[in-house]
Design an enzyme around this catalytic site. Structure first.
Site, PDB file in Angstrom:
ATOM      1  N   GLY A 239     -11.143 -44.971  19.826  1.00  0.00           N
ATOM      2  CA  GLY A 239     -10.723 -44.818  18.405  1.00  0.00           C
ATOM      3  C   GLY A 239     -10.963 -43.565  17.910  1.00  0.00           C
ATOM      4  O   GLY A 239     -11.069 -42.354  18.588  1.00  0.00           O
ATOM      5  N   SER A 240     -11.151 -43.334  16.617  1.00  0.00           N
ATOM      6  CA  SER A 240     -11.108 -41.825  15.928  1.00  0.00           C
ATOM      7  C   SER A 240     -12.682 -41.554  16.365  1.00  0.00           C
ATOM      8  O   SER A 240     -13.653 -42.208  16.483  1.00  0.00           O
ATOM      9  CB  SER A 240     -11.169 -42.011  14.371  1.00  0.00           C
ATOM     10  OG  SER A 240     -12.037 -43.074  13.874  1.00  0.00           O
ATOM     11  N   GLY A 244     -16.730 -42.997  16.533  1.00  0.00           N
ATOM     12  CA  GLY A 244     -17.334 -42.698  17.565  1.00  0.00           C
ATOM     13  C   GLY A 244     -18.969 -42.081  16.955  1.00  0.00           C
ATOM     14  O   GLY A 244     -20.006 -42.348  17.676  1.00  0.00           O
ATOM     15  N   GLU A 261     -14.157 -42.769  23.937  1.00  0.00           N
ATOM     16  CA  GLU A 261     -12.828 -42.133  23.946  1.00  0.00           C
ATOM     17  C   GLU A 261     -12.351 -42.086  22.813  1.00  0.00           C
ATOM     18  O   GLU A 261     -11.755 -42.719  22.022  1.00  0.00           O
ATOM     19  CB  GLU A 261     -11.942 -43.141  24.780  1.00  0.00           C
ATOM     20  CG  GLU A 261     -12.482 -43.250  26.243  1.00  0.00           C
ATOM     21  CD  GLU A 261     -12.007 -42.230  27.364  1.00  0.00           C
ATOM     22  OE1 GLU A 261     -11.352 -41.278  26.714  1.00  0.00           O
ATOM     23  OE2 GLU A 261     -12.575 -42.213  28.381  1.00  0.00           O
TER      24      GLU A 261
HETATM   25  P1  NAD Z   1     -10.034 -46.425  14.308  1.00  0.00           P
HETATM   26  O1  NAD Z   1     -11.578 -45.524  14.679  1.00  0.00           O
HETATM   27  O2  NAD Z   1      -9.974 -46.585  13.117  1.00  0.00           O
HETATM   28  O3  NAD Z   1     -10.445 -47.649  15.013  1.00  0.00           O
HETATM   29  C1  NAD Z   1     -10.674 -47.945  16.344  1.00  0.00           C
HETATM   30  C2  NAD Z   1     -11.417 -49.254  16.612  1.00  0.00           C
HETATM   31  O4  NAD Z   1     -12.721 -49.061  16.189  1.00  0.00           O
HETATM   32  C3  NAD Z   1     -10.813 -50.399  15.928  1.00  0.00           C
HETATM   33  O5  NAD Z   1     -11.034 -51.397  16.771  1.00  0.00           O
HETATM   34  C4  NAD Z   1     -11.861 -50.771  14.656  1.00  0.00           C
HETATM   35  O6  NAD Z   1     -11.813 -51.794  14.189  1.00  0.00           O
HETATM   36  C5  NAD Z   1     -13.021 -50.295  15.456  1.00  0.00           C
HETATM   37  N1  NAD Z   1     -14.082 -49.662  14.417  1.00  0.00           N
HETATM   38  C6  NAD Z   1     -13.917 -48.707  13.087  1.00  0.00           C
HETATM   39  N2  NAD Z   1     -15.167 -48.697  12.653  1.00  0.00           N
HETATM   40  C7  NAD Z   1     -16.111 -49.102  13.567  1.00  0.00           C
HETATM   41  C8  NAD Z   1     -17.591 -49.069  13.476  1.00  0.00           C
HETATM   42  N3  NAD Z   1     -18.228 -48.532  12.570  1.00  0.00           N
HETATM   43  N4  NAD Z   1     -18.411 -49.856  14.640  1.00  0.00           N
HETATM   44  C9  NAD Z   1     -17.528 -50.346  15.501  1.00  0.00           C
HETATM   45  N5  NAD Z   1     -16.253 -50.522  15.578  1.00  0.00           N
HETATM   46  C10 NAD Z   1     -15.543 -49.798  14.525  1.00  0.00           C
HETATM   47  O7  NAD Z   1      -9.072 -45.737  15.251  1.00  0.00           O
HETATM   48  P2  NAD Z   1      -7.556 -46.013  15.094  1.00  0.00           P
HETATM   49  O8  NAD Z   1      -7.033 -45.447  13.886  1.00  0.00           O
HETATM   50  O9  NAD Z   1      -7.169 -47.459  15.504  1.00  0.00           O
HETATM   51  O10 NAD Z   1      -6.936 -45.281  16.282  1.00  0.00           O
HETATM   52  C11 NAD Z   1      -6.639 -44.048  16.158  1.00  0.00           C
HETATM   53  C12 NAD Z   1      -7.643 -43.209  16.848  1.00  0.00           C
HETATM   54  O11 NAD Z   1      -7.911 -43.223  17.978  1.00  0.00           O
HETATM   55  C13 NAD Z   1      -7.344 -41.436  16.837  1.00  0.00           C
HETATM   56  O12 NAD Z   1      -8.033 -40.615  16.463  1.00  0.00           O
HETATM   57  C14 NAD Z   1      -6.939 -41.461  18.284  1.00  0.00           C
HETATM   58  O13 NAD Z   1      -7.190 -40.034  18.846  1.00  0.00           O
HETATM   59  C15 NAD Z   1      -7.981 -42.291  18.879  1.00  0.00           C
HETATM   60  N6  NAD Z   1      -7.903 -42.672  20.401  1.00  0.00           N
HETATM   61  C16 NAD Z   1      -8.482 -42.138  21.393  1.00  0.00           C
HETATM   62  C17 NAD Z   1      -7.931 -42.562  22.748  1.00  0.00           C
HETATM   63  C18 NAD Z   1      -8.779 -42.056  23.873  1.00  0.00           C
HETATM   64  O14 NAD Z   1      -8.754 -42.503  24.781  1.00  0.00           O
HETATM   65  N7  NAD Z   1      -9.613 -40.631  23.679  1.00  0.00           N
HETATM   66  C19 NAD Z   1      -6.988 -43.555  22.926  1.00  0.00           C
HETATM   67  C20 NAD Z   1      -6.360 -43.940  21.804  1.00  0.00           C
HETATM   68  C21 NAD Z   1      -6.719 -43.533  20.463  1.00  0.00           C
END
Ligand code: NAD
Length: 506
Positions: A239-240, A244, A261
Site C-alpha cells: 500500500g501507500s 507503511g 511493499e
Molecule cells: P493504502 O495505503 O490506502 O491501503 C492499502 C491497505 O492498507 C488497505 O488494505 C488498507 O485498509 C490498509 N491500511 C491502511 N491504513 C492502515 C493502517 N494504519 N494499518 C494497517 N493497515 C492499513 O493504499 P491504496 O490506496 O489501497 O493503494 C495505493 C498505494 O499502494 C500506492 O501508494 C501504491 O504505490 C502502493 N502499492 C504498492 C505496491 C508495491 O508492491 N510496492 C503494489 C501496489 C500498490
C-alpha cells in the site's frame, strides 16, 4: 456492451467463483465499482473480535500445517493453480469491476497468480538450507528452514489479488497459514479468490486444517489488528508509504517480521542512442496503463536534450489520442480512477506543477457515463526542473517530463526522490546501460533496460528500496521471509572440542 446491470454481473460472477457471502447486507460496507461509480454490493464487515478469532484459528492451523511435508503443501498450491485456470475469466472480470482495469489487465493479474503458484509448487521441493564447513573435527554444521507462523497479508486496491497470491502461494508451501486483509475498496475479488482456493482445499483433503486461509473484510482497523498481534509472525503489507510508516514501526515494536511493499516514484531516462519507437511505446504503457494506478507506473521521464524534440511531440500525440473509457464495454486502453479523491489529488498535483512553471497537456475529466465515475485524460507535464509534486507519488496518470544534458547529473536526479521501486533506461549505448545498472546507477529494487518501469514478471524478486519499504516478494529467494532459519551443529565424534580453541576442562 454489458447486457445486465453491473450489480447483477457482479453477483453472477461471484456465484461462478463459488463465493457465498451475502452481497446485499442492509447497512453494510458499500463496494463501489469505479467503472460506474455506483455500488455493486453491500457487505458485512468483520470486527476486531472477529479478527482475534481468525488469528486464533490460524494459529491453530499452523500447528497442523507446519508438520505437513512441504511437497505435499505444494500439492495444494498446484490444485489452486488448476482452479485458478478454470476461474480465470470470472476472477479477471471481478478485477475489472472492482479496480476498473481493462479485461486484458484483469486477466493478466489472474495469470500472475497462476504463475506464482507454478513457481511455488517447484519451490516446495527446493526449500534448501546450506551445509557449512565447521572448524571442529567430527562435527557437521547445517541450516534448516522451518515454517514461520501465521502470515498477515494487507493489500492495496490497485492489485486486488496478485500481491495476495505472491504472498499466499509462498507462505502456504513454506508451512504458514494466511490471513488476508484486502483493500476495503476491493473486497469482492478477495472473497472470490478465497472461494476458488476453498475448491482446491476440498480436493486436497483433510490434511489442510480449518483456518488455513481466511479473509477479513473491512477497513484499516483490521490491518491494525493483524499488525499488533504477536501471534502474527509476519506482516506483508502492500500500500501507500503513509500506511507503511504506521505498520512498520508497530510490527517492529513487537519484534515481528515485516515485508513492506509501498509507493514508488518511478522514472525513465531516454538517452540519445535510444530506439525512439520502442521507448515511446514502453513509456506510453508504463505511464498511462492502468490509468497510472500501478505502484510501478512511470511518473518521471528524463529526456536527453538532443532527442527531446523527437520524442516529446510523439508522446503528446499519444496522450491526446489514447482511448479513455469504460473497460467493460469498450476496448479503451485507459479506464477510470478509483474514486473522487484520486481525481482531486490528480488535479491538485497538476495545479501545483503549473504553479512551478510546468506546461500541462491533458489531465482533464472525460465524460464517460455517470458523474459518479472519474475518467481522466492522462496528463503529460513538461517541467523546468524536478520540484514540488514531481518529488512524490500522486496515484494517477501524470508523467512529468524533464530535459537533461549530463548523464552523471541525470543519475543524481533520478535517485533524488523518496521512492525506490522501479526504473528504466532507454539506450543502446553499453556504457550508459552498465552505469545505470551499476552501484552508482539506479537505486531502485527494479532497474530495467529498454522496457518500461511496470509489468514485472514472476521469477524475479519484486520490491524496492527507501520509502518503498525494502520488501521483496514473489521470486528469487523471497521465500526465506516466510520461514525461520535454524543453524544446527552436530557432534558425531567422541570429543568435545570448543570453537575458537576455547578450553573449559572440568
Ligand atoms: P493504502 O495505503 O490506502 O491501503 C492499502 C491497505 O492498507 C488497505 O488494505 C488498507 O485498509 C490498509 N491500511 C491502511 N491504513 C492502515 C493502517 N494504519 N494499518 C494497517 N493497515 C492499513 O493504499 P491504496 O490506496 O489501497 O493503494 C495505493 C498505494 O499502494 C500506492 O501508494 C501504491 O504505490 C502502493 N502499492 C504498492 C505496491 C508495491 O508492491 N510496492 C503494489 C501496489 C500498490
Amino acid at each position: 456492451m454489458l447486457t445486465k446491470p453491473l450489480d447483477i454481473v457482479t453477483r453472477d460472477t461471484m456465484q461462478a467463483c463459488g463465493a457465498t457471502a451475502a452481497l446485499d447486507v442492509a447497512g453494510g460496507m458499500a463496494v463501489i465499482s469505479p467503472v460506474t461509480g455506483t455500488a455493486v454490493a453491500s457487505l458485512a464487515t468483520h470486527s476486531a473480535g472477529d479478527a482475534a478469532t481468525a488469528i486464533d484459528l490460524a494459529a491453530s492451523a499452523f500447528r497442523t500445517w507446519r508438520m505437513v511435508p512441504a511437497p505435499r503443501r505444494g500439492e495444494l498450491v498446484r490444485l489452486y493453480a488448476e482452479e485458478l485456470r478454470k476461474s480465470k475469466e470470472d476472477l479477471g472480470r471481478m478485477v475489472s469491476i472492482e479496480a476498473g482495469k481493462s479485461p486484458s489487465e484483469g486477466l493478466g493479474e489472474v495469470q500472475e497468480m497462476i504463475d506464482i503458484c507454478d513457481f511455488a509448487v517447484g519451490l516446495s521441493r527446493q526449500l534448501y538450507g546450506l551445509t557449512i564447513a565447521t572448524e571442529r573435527p567430527g562435527h557437521r554444521m547445517m541450516e534448516t528452514w522451518h515454517p514461520l507462523g501465521v502470515v498477515g497479508i494487507i493489500t492495496a486496491f490497485n492489485f486486488p489479488c496478485a500481491p495476495w497470491c505472491w504472498n499466499a502461494a509462498l507462505a502456504l508451501v513454506c508451512g504458514d497459514p494466511v490471513l488476508w486483509k484486502p483493500s476495503e475498496k476491493t473486497p469482492l475479488t478477495a472473497l472470490a479468490c478465497q472461494a476458488v482456493l476453498e475448491r482446491a482445499i476440498a480436493r486436497f483433503g483433510s490434511d489442510a486444517p480449518e483456518g488455513l486461509s481466511q479473509v477479513l473484510v473491512g477497513g484499516p482497523e483490521l490491518g491494525e489488528a493483524l499488525t499488533d498481534s504477536s501471534r502474527v509472525a509476519l506482516i506483508s503489507a502492500t500500500g501507500s508509504t503513509r500506511m507503511g510508516r504506521i505498520v512498520g514501526p508497530r510490527v517492529a515494536a513487537r519484534f515481528g517480521k515485516c515485508i513492506l511493499e509501498l509507493g514508488g516514484n518511478n522514472a525513465g531516462i531516454v538517452c540519445p542512442s535510444a530506439d525512439m519507437d520502442m521507448a515511446l511505446r514502453a513509456i506510453a504503457f508504463g505511464a498511462m496503463g492502468t490509468a497510472g494506478q500501478r505502484c510501478t507506473t512511470m511518473r518521471r521521464l528524463f529526456v536527453h536534450e538532443s532527442v527531446y524534440d523527437q520524442i516529446v511531440p510523439a508522446l503528446k500525440k499519444a496522450y491526446a489520442s489514447v482511448t479513455v473509457g469504460n473497460p467493460l464495454e469498450t476496448s479503451a486502453l485507459v479506464g477510470p480512477l478509483i474514486d473522487a479523491s484520486a481525481y482531486e489529488s490528480m488535479q491538485a498535483a497538476l495545479a501545483e506543477a503549473a504553479g512551478l512553471g510546468g506546461t500541462v497537456h491533458g489531465g482533464g475529466r472525460e465524460e464517460v457515463g455517470a458523474d459518479s465515475a472519474f475518467y481522466v485524460r492522462p496528463a503529460l507535464v513538461e517541467m523546468p526542473e524536478q520540484a514540488g509534486p514531481v518529488l512524490r507519488e500522486t496515484f494517477a496518470p501524470i508523467l512529468y517530463v524533464m530535459k537533461y544534458g549530463d548523464f552523471d547529473e541525470v543519475l543524481e536526479q533520478h535517485n533524488a526522490v523518496g521512492g525506490g521501486l522501479s526504473s528504466s533506461i532507454f539506450t543502446t549505448d553499453m556504457r550508459e546501460m552498465e552505469h545505470f545498472l551499476s552501484a552508482r546507477g539506479s537505486d531502485c529494487g527494479i532497474a530495467n533496460v529498454n522496457i518500461g518501469t511496470s509489468g514485472a514478471e514472476i521469477g524475479g524478486a519484486f520490491g524496492g528500496e527507501k520509502e518503498t519499504g525494502g520488501g521483496r516478494e514473489s521470486g528469487s529467494d523471497a521465500w526465506r521471509a516466510y520461514m525461520r532459519r535454524a543453524t544446527n551443529t552436530i557432534n558425531y565424534s567422541t570429543e568435545l572440542p570448543l570453537a575458537q580453541g576455547v578450553t573449559f576442562d572440568i
